[in-house]
Design a protein around this motif. Structure first.
Motif, PDB file in Angstrom:
ATOM      1  N   THR A 183      62.422  20.122  51.610  1.00  0.00           N
ATOM      2  CA  THR A 183      63.237  21.249  51.138  1.00  0.00           C
ATOM      3  C   THR A 183      63.914  21.959  52.301  1.00  0.00           C
ATOM      4  OG1 THR A 183      61.356  22.802  51.141  1.00  0.00           O
ATOM      5  CG2 THR A 183      61.809  21.621  49.091  1.00  0.00           C
ATOM      6  N   ALA A 184      63.221  22.046  53.456  1.00  0.00           N
ATOM      7  CA  ALA A 184      63.839  22.667  54.635  1.00  0.00           C
ATOM      8  C   ALA A 184      65.036  21.840  55.112  1.00  0.00           C
ATOM      9  CB  ALA A 184      62.809  22.810  55.744  1.00  0.00           C
ATOM     10  N   TYR A 185      64.872  20.520  55.118  1.00  0.00           N
ATOM     11  CA  TYR A 185      65.961  19.631  55.519  1.00  0.00           C
ATOM     12  C   TYR A 185      67.136  19.738  54.550  1.00  0.00           C
ATOM     13  CZ  TYR A 185      68.501  15.188  55.362  1.00  0.00           C
ATOM     14  OH  TYR A 185      69.488  14.249  55.279  1.00  0.00           O
ATOM     15  N   LEU A 186      66.848  19.740  53.247  1.00  0.00           N
ATOM     16  CA  LEU A 186      67.913  19.809  52.253  1.00  0.00           C
ATOM     17  C   LEU A 186      68.616  21.167  52.293  1.00  0.00           C
ATOM     18  CD1 LEU A 186      66.153  17.932  49.319  1.00  0.00           C
ATOM     19  CD2 LEU A 186      68.061  17.103  50.724  1.00  0.00           C
ATOM     20  N   ALA A 187      67.878  22.225  52.644  1.00  0.00           N
ATOM     21  CA  ALA A 187      68.510  23.542  52.803  1.00  0.00           C
ATOM     22  C   ALA A 187      69.481  23.515  53.975  1.00  0.00           C
ATOM     23  CB  ALA A 187      67.441  24.615  53.015  1.00  0.00           C
ATOM     24  N   MET A 188      69.113  22.816  55.049  1.00  0.00           N
ATOM     25  CA  MET A 188      70.017  22.681  56.187  1.00  0.00           C
ATOM     26  C   MET A 188      71.274  21.921  55.789  1.00  0.00           C
ATOM     27  SD  MET A 188      71.077  20.224  58.592  1.00  0.00           S
ATOM     28  CE  MET A 188      69.780  18.986  58.695  1.00  0.00           C
ATOM     29  N   VAL A 189      71.100  20.857  55.002  1.00  0.00           N
ATOM     30  CA  VAL A 189      72.255  20.096  54.513  1.00  0.00           C
ATOM     31  C   VAL A 189      73.170  20.997  53.693  1.00  0.00           C
ATOM     32  CG1 VAL A 189      72.993  18.203  53.011  1.00  0.00           C
ATOM     33  CG2 VAL A 189      71.021  17.888  54.522  1.00  0.00           C
ATOM     34  N   LYS A 190      72.570  21.808  52.828  1.00  0.00           N
ATOM     35  CA  LYS A 190      73.365  22.709  51.981  1.00  0.00           C
ATOM     36  C   LYS A 190      74.123  23.723  52.819  1.00  0.00           C
ATOM     37  CE  LYS A 190      72.924  25.673  47.906  1.00  0.00           C
ATOM     38  NZ  LYS A 190      71.970  26.245  46.914  1.00  0.00           N
ATOM     39  N   ARG A 191      73.464  24.284  53.834  1.00  0.00           N
ATOM     40  CA  ARG A 191      74.126  25.269  54.698  1.00  0.00           C
ATOM     41  C   ARG A 191      75.290  24.657  55.458  1.00  0.00           C
ATOM     42  NH1 ARG A 191      68.768  26.645  55.850  1.00  0.00           N
ATOM     43  NH2 ARG A 191      68.872  25.570  57.871  1.00  0.00           N
ATOM     44  N   SER A 192      75.208  23.347  55.726  1.00  0.00           N
ATOM     45  CA  SER A 192      76.277  22.687  56.473  1.00  0.00           C
ATOM     46  C   SER A 192      77.553  22.563  55.649  1.00  0.00           C
ATOM     47  CB  SER A 192      75.817  21.291  56.911  1.00  0.00           C
ATOM     48  OG  SER A 192      75.827  20.379  55.813  1.00  0.00           O
ATOM     49  N   GLY A 193      77.431  22.755  54.332  1.00  0.00           N
ATOM     50  CA  GLY A 193      78.587  22.618  53.460  1.00  0.00           C
ATOM     51  C   GLY A 193      78.932  21.169  53.173  1.00  0.00           C
ATOM     52  N   SER A 194      78.045  20.254  53.550  1.00  0.00           N
ATOM     53  CA  SER A 194      78.291  18.834  53.355  1.00  0.00           C
ATOM     54  C   SER A 194      77.330  18.295  52.299  1.00  0.00           C
ATOM     55  CB  SER A 194      78.090  18.095  54.689  1.00  0.00           C
ATOM     56  OG  SER A 194      78.410  16.735  54.569  1.00  0.00           O
ATOM     57  N   VAL A 195      77.446  17.008  52.029  1.00  0.00           N
ATOM     58  CA  VAL A 195      76.458  16.329  51.187  1.00  0.00           C
ATOM     59  C   VAL A 195      75.617  15.453  52.104  1.00  0.00           C
ATOM     60  CG1 VAL A 195      77.863  16.379  49.102  1.00  0.00           C
ATOM     61  CG2 VAL A 195      78.055  14.433  50.664  1.00  0.00           C
ATOM     62  N   GLU A 196      74.421  15.099  51.656  1.00  0.00           N
ATOM     63  CA  GLU A 196      73.452  14.446  52.535  1.00  0.00           C
ATOM     64  C   GLU A 196      73.989  13.163  53.159  1.00  0.00           C
ATOM     65  OE1 GLU A 196      68.745  13.100  52.393  1.00  0.00           O
ATOM     66  OE2 GLU A 196      69.817  13.532  50.529  1.00  0.00           O
ATOM     67  N   LYS A 197      74.589  12.313  52.349  1.00  0.00           N
ATOM     68  CA  LYS A 197      75.049  11.019  52.860  1.00  0.00           C
ATOM     69  C   LYS A 197      76.159  11.202  53.889  1.00  0.00           C
ATOM     70  CE  LYS A 197      75.940   6.346  51.191  1.00  0.00           C
ATOM     71  NZ  LYS A 197      76.077   5.491  50.002  1.00  0.00           N
ATOM     72  N   HIS A 198      77.084  12.126  53.624  1.00  0.00           N
ATOM     73  CA  HIS A 198      78.199  12.365  54.546  1.00  0.00           C
ATOM     74  C   HIS A 198      77.693  12.973  55.841  1.00  0.00           C
ATOM     75  CE1 HIS A 198      82.185  13.138  55.979  1.00  0.00           C
ATOM     76  NE2 HIS A 198      82.014  14.446  55.988  1.00  0.00           N
ATOM     77  N   LEU A 199      76.743  13.906  55.755  1.00  0.00           N
ATOM     78  CA  LEU A 199      76.204  14.524  56.956  1.00  0.00           C
ATOM     79  C   LEU A 199      75.489  13.489  57.824  1.00  0.00           C
ATOM     80  CD1 LEU A 199      75.704  17.130  58.552  1.00  0.00           C
ATOM     81  CD2 LEU A 199      73.597  17.427  57.258  1.00  0.00           C
ATOM     82  N   ALA A 200      74.790  12.543  57.192  1.00  0.00           N
ATOM     83  CA  ALA A 200      74.110  11.492  57.950  1.00  0.00           C
ATOM     84  C   ALA A 200      75.104  10.684  58.770  1.00  0.00           C
ATOM     85  CB  ALA A 200      73.338  10.581  56.994  1.00  0.00           C
ATOM     86  N   VAL A 201      76.265  10.409  58.184  1.00  0.00           N
ATOM     87  CA  VAL A 201      77.303   9.658  58.907  1.00  0.00           C
ATOM     88  C   VAL A 201      77.820  10.483  60.077  1.00  0.00           C
ATOM     89  CG1 VAL A 201      79.621   8.683  58.739  1.00  0.00           C
ATOM     90  CG2 VAL A 201      77.978   8.315  56.886  1.00  0.00           C
ATOM     91  N   LEU A 202      78.047  11.784  59.853  1.00  0.00           N
ATOM     92  CA  LEU A 202      78.544  12.655  60.909  1.00  0.00           C
ATOM     93  C   LEU A 202      77.571  12.750  62.083  1.00  0.00           C
ATOM     94  CD1 LEU A 202      80.028  15.623  58.823  1.00  0.00           C
ATOM     95  CD2 LEU A 202      81.282  13.770  59.947  1.00  0.00           C
ATOM     96  N   LEU A 203      76.276  12.681  61.777  1.00  0.00           N
ATOM     97  CA  LEU A 203      75.265  12.823  62.819  1.00  0.00           C
ATOM     98  C   LEU A 203      75.022  11.553  63.609  1.00  0.00           C
ATOM     99  CD1 LEU A 203      72.593  14.956  60.926  1.00  0.00           C
ATOM    100  CD2 LEU A 203      73.990  15.704  62.854  1.00  0.00           C
ATOM    101  N   GLN A 204      75.523  10.427  63.116  1.00  0.00           N
ATOM    102  CA  GLN A 204      75.212   9.147  63.745  1.00  0.00           C
ATOM    103  C   GLN A 204      75.633   9.106  65.211  1.00  0.00           C
ATOM    104  OE1 GLN A 204      76.631   5.785  61.501  1.00  0.00           O
ATOM    105  NE2 GLN A 204      75.291   6.202  59.770  1.00  0.00           N
ATOM    106  N   HIS A 205      76.837   9.581  65.511  1.00  0.00           N
ATOM    107  CA  HIS A 205      77.332   9.521  66.892  1.00  0.00           C
ATOM    108  C   HIS A 205      76.463  10.377  67.803  1.00  0.00           C
ATOM    109  CE1 HIS A 205      80.069   8.973  70.209  1.00  0.00           C
ATOM    110  NE2 HIS A 205      80.170  10.289  70.361  1.00  0.00           N
ATOM    111  N   ALA A 206      76.130  11.600  67.358  1.00  0.00           N
ATOM    112  CA  ALA A 206      75.313  12.496  68.178  1.00  0.00           C
ATOM    113  C   ALA A 206      73.929  11.902  68.422  1.00  0.00           C
ATOM    114  CB  ALA A 206      75.183  13.857  67.496  1.00  0.00           C
ATOM    115  N   ILE A 207      73.352  11.293  67.384  1.00  0.00           N
ATOM    116  CA  ILE A 207      72.025  10.696  67.537  1.00  0.00           C
ATOM    117  C   ILE A 207      72.092   9.523  68.520  1.00  0.00           C
ATOM    118  CG2 ILE A 207      70.224   9.400  66.327  1.00  0.00           C
ATOM    119  CD1 ILE A 207      70.909  11.101  63.830  1.00  0.00           C
ATOM    120  N   TRP A 208      73.131   8.705  68.403  1.00  0.00           N
ATOM    121  CA  TRP A 208      73.278   7.547  69.287  1.00  0.00           C
ATOM    122  C   TRP A 208      73.364   7.995  70.747  1.00  0.00           C
ATOM    123  CZ3 TRP A 208      72.615   2.514  69.089  1.00  0.00           C
ATOM    124  CH2 TRP A 208      73.138   1.717  70.103  1.00  0.00           C
TER     125      TRP A 208
END
Length: 240
Positions: free
Chosen positions: A164-189
């Motif tokens: 729920t904490a993770y999903l709240a962060m996703v919601k605050r980002s204004g994105s959807v979970e799948k799209h946010l995961a794609v956006l984070l890929q470069h930073a994680i790499w």
């Protein structure tokens, strides 16, 4: 010496219902407010405004906000389904119960930190009774069935609260979970160059549906908890 009353709405006589609002209406409105706005936004004044009544009217039904939360938490515990055990095959019932508890917490993201505030409520009592029946069918005695139930619930609640904490962060980002995961890929790499084990795991998971990954991670941990309980139950049955 006078005994101090237990600090729980369930430990005192129910108040007589007053004309107009009922306790059930207040609890239902509080649940709606919590689901929409979260625990931080719950106040007796705000709840009264939602019901078209003053906060004083609410105090005729509950002594304080803590009592109100006890009542609401017991309502959401009533959403959990515990199947009956077929024969001695307890594990499917335990699995379905665990998934139902997780689903309840994900539906009500505010509830995790206050789940312990409904220990004497009728719904949590029914839930506990049914779960204990499942674990006694596994072979545990009454004491160890209670310990096994607490171990299972601790895993489920812990991981669901993290979700729920993770999903709240996703919601605050204004994105959807799948799209946010794609956006984070470069930073994680970029940040995993010196951590080859982390990068290898990320590479293996990066193109997968994040919700499916969460579901699978939850079930993996649950199965290992149940494996441990099954192994312990087997030793109990054989008197070791």
């Amino acid at each position: 010496m006078t005994e101090e009353p237990l600090p729980s709405v369930w430990a005192r006589r129910p108040k007589e219902q007053q004309p107009g609002l009922t306790t059930e209406q207040i609890v239902r409105a509080a649940l709606e407010l919590l689901d929409e706005e979260g625990m931080e936004q719950l106040s007796m004044r705000k709840l009264g405004a939602r019901l078209g009544a003053g906060a004083t009217s609410l105090y005729r039904h509950v002594k304080n906000k803590d009592e109100l939360i006890e009542l609401v938490v017991d309502v959401v515990y009533g959403e959990v389904e515990v199947p009956d055990v077929v024969g001695r095959d307890w594990r499917p019932a335990a699995e379905k119960t665990a998934h139902s508890v997780r689903a309840m917490i994900l539906r009500h993201p505010w509830v995790g930190p206050v789940l312990g505030q409904a220990g004497l409520g009728p719904n949590v009592m029914r839930l506990s009774e049914k779960m204990l029946r499942v674990l006694i069918a596994a072979g545990f005695d009454a004491v160890e069935a209670d310990q096994a139930m607490n171990a299972m619930l601790s895993y489920v609640i812990g991981i669901a609260v993290s979700e729920t904490a993770y999903l709240a962060m996703v919601k605050r980002s204004g994105s959807v979970e799948k799209h946010l995961a794609v956006l984070l890929q470069h930073a994680i790499w970029e940040r995993t160059g010196e951590f080859p084990m982390i990068r290898a795991g990320f590479d293996a998971m990066k193109d997968r549906n994040p919700k499916k990954v969460r579901d699978e991670n939850f079930d993996y941990g649950l199965q290992r908890v149940l494996d441990g309980l099954a192994a312990r139950a087997a030793t109990v049955r054989f008197g070791q």
